[in-house]
Scaffold this motif. Sequence first.
Motif, PDB file in Angstrom:
ATOM      1  N   GLU A   1       3.985   5.217  -6.003  1.00  0.00           N
ATOM      2  CA  GLU A   1       4.050   5.089  -7.466  1.00  0.00           C
ATOM      3  C   GLU A   1       2.859   5.780  -8.130  1.00  0.00           C
ATOM      4  OE1 GLU A   1       4.429   1.604 -10.890  1.00  0.00           O
ATOM      5  OE2 GLU A   1       3.626   1.124  -8.904  1.00  0.00           O
ATOM      6  N   PHE A   2       1.669   5.608  -7.539  1.00  0.00           N
ATOM      7  CA  PHE A   2       0.462   6.217  -8.103  1.00  0.00           C
ATOM      8  C   PHE A   2       0.564   7.734  -8.091  1.00  0.00           C
ATOM      9  CE2 PHE A   2      -4.145   7.407  -7.634  1.00  0.00           C
ATOM     10  CZ  PHE A   2      -4.529   7.002  -8.909  1.00  0.00           C
TER      11      PHE A   2
ATOM     12  N   ALA B   1       0.825  -1.205   0.000  1.00  0.00           N
ATOM     13  CA  ALA B   1       0.000   0.000   0.000  1.00  0.00           C
ATOM     14  C   ALA B   1       0.860   1.257   0.000  1.00  0.00           C
ATOM     15  CB  ALA B   1      -0.936  -0.007   1.205  1.00  0.00           C
ATOM     16  N   VAL B   2       1.912   1.248   0.798  1.00  0.00           N
ATOM     17  CA  VAL B   2       2.809   2.417   0.871  1.00  0.00           C
ATOM     18  C   VAL B   2       3.520   2.625  -0.461  1.00  0.00           C
ATOM     19  CG1 VAL B   2       4.876   3.349   1.966  1.00  0.00           C
ATOM     20  CG2 VAL B   2       3.115   2.225   3.363  1.00  0.00           C
TER      21      VAL B   2
ATOM     22  N   ASP C   1      -7.274   1.421  -8.123  1.00  0.00           N
ATOM     23  CA  ASP C   1      -5.890   1.077  -8.480  1.00  0.00           C
ATOM     24  C   ASP C   1      -5.271   0.146  -7.441  1.00  0.00           C
ATOM     25  OD1 ASP C   1      -6.429   3.965  -9.663  1.00  0.00           O
ATOM     26  OD2 ASP C   1      -4.823   3.066 -10.852  1.00  0.00           O
ATOM     27  N   PHE C   2      -5.514   0.423  -6.166  1.00  0.00           N
ATOM     28  CA  PHE C   2      -5.001  -0.464  -5.123  1.00  0.00           C
ATOM     29  C   PHE C   2      -5.742  -1.796  -5.149  1.00  0.00           C
ATOM     30  CE2 PHE C   2      -5.244  -1.905  -0.610  1.00  0.00           C
ATOM     31  CZ  PHE C   2      -3.917  -2.287  -0.480  1.00  0.00           C
TER      32      PHE C   2
ATOM     33  N   GLY D   1      -5.446   7.207   2.774  1.00  0.00           N
ATOM     34  CA  GLY D   1      -6.784   6.630   2.877  1.00  0.00           C
ATOM     35  C   GLY D   1      -7.490   6.570   1.541  1.00  0.00           C
ATOM     36  N   ALA D   2      -7.358   7.625   0.762  1.00  0.00           N
ATOM     37  CA  ALA D   2      -7.983   7.656  -0.557  1.00  0.00           C
ATOM     38  C   ALA D   2      -7.399   6.594  -1.471  1.00  0.00           C
ATOM     39  CB  ALA D   2      -7.823   9.042  -1.181  1.00  0.00           C
ATOM     40  N   TYR D   3      -6.090   6.354  -1.347  1.00  0.00           N
ATOM     41  CA  TYR D   3      -5.468   5.330  -2.191  1.00  0.00           C
ATOM     42  C   TYR D   3      -5.952   3.935  -1.809  1.00  0.00           C
ATOM     43  CZ  TYR D   3      -2.077   2.285  -4.388  1.00  0.00           C
ATOM     44  OH  TYR D   3      -1.501   1.278  -5.119  1.00  0.00           O
TER      45      TYR D   3
END
Length: 234
Positions: free
Chosen positions: A42-43, A36-37, A65-66, A58-60
């Motif tokens: 990268e995103f 996740a980190v 994408d996650f 939190g949004a990621y």
Amino acid sequence: MTPGSADRDGSPGFWRSNSLTLVFGAAFFVVLAGQAVAGRAEFNEQLAVAGLQQVGFGAYLASSDFAVDVTENWQSEFLQFFLYVYGTVYLLQRGSPESKPLDRAGTESERYQRMGPHARSDSPRWAGTRDWRQTLYSRSLGLVMGAFFLGSWFAQSVSGVSAYNGERLRQLQAPIDWGAYLVSADFWNRSLQNWQSELLAVAAMAVLSVYLRQRGSPESKPVGAAHTSTGVEG
């Protein structure tokens, strides 16, 4: 008595008795957090290149994408175990502890499987029945693995089309629907690149375990076992 100490009958305590599941379960969450980190970093790099606002952690985590990155790995793992559980019923590998003995291909007799009248006092209750419950229970592992595979593959397709459309919108392209995504190169590239790695890993394990050993592991034959010994675990 502490949770990890031996029980009064001398058997290992809870932590030791379940250490394989607990250690790998904990490692899963650690690795998932690391993914996740790294994935967010990268995103956000991709968003920065496109001149877009970066997203918080939190949004990621709530993003497609996650989700697609996670589910595409899950479905390949469950596919591996589904195929392995069913494949090893009939398929054999001479000399491998991952294979049954060469004379036991197939579903085997009720006596050997401890089913029906051959069930023991400590056998699962449904193993001793002679109706649909026995039929279902005798295939439950493969069915659950298959259900997990299909469920995670479906989740991959749903999150994948959302992530794919997000990328298309950033490039000022029109989004596509779920049906179109199922036949897209992106969906099958994500799926097949994971499937081939899992199939290679199973084939490598089956062959290498014929000649190589790991002392103390049930995935290996005993160190002194002959290369031709099949279905023998250490």
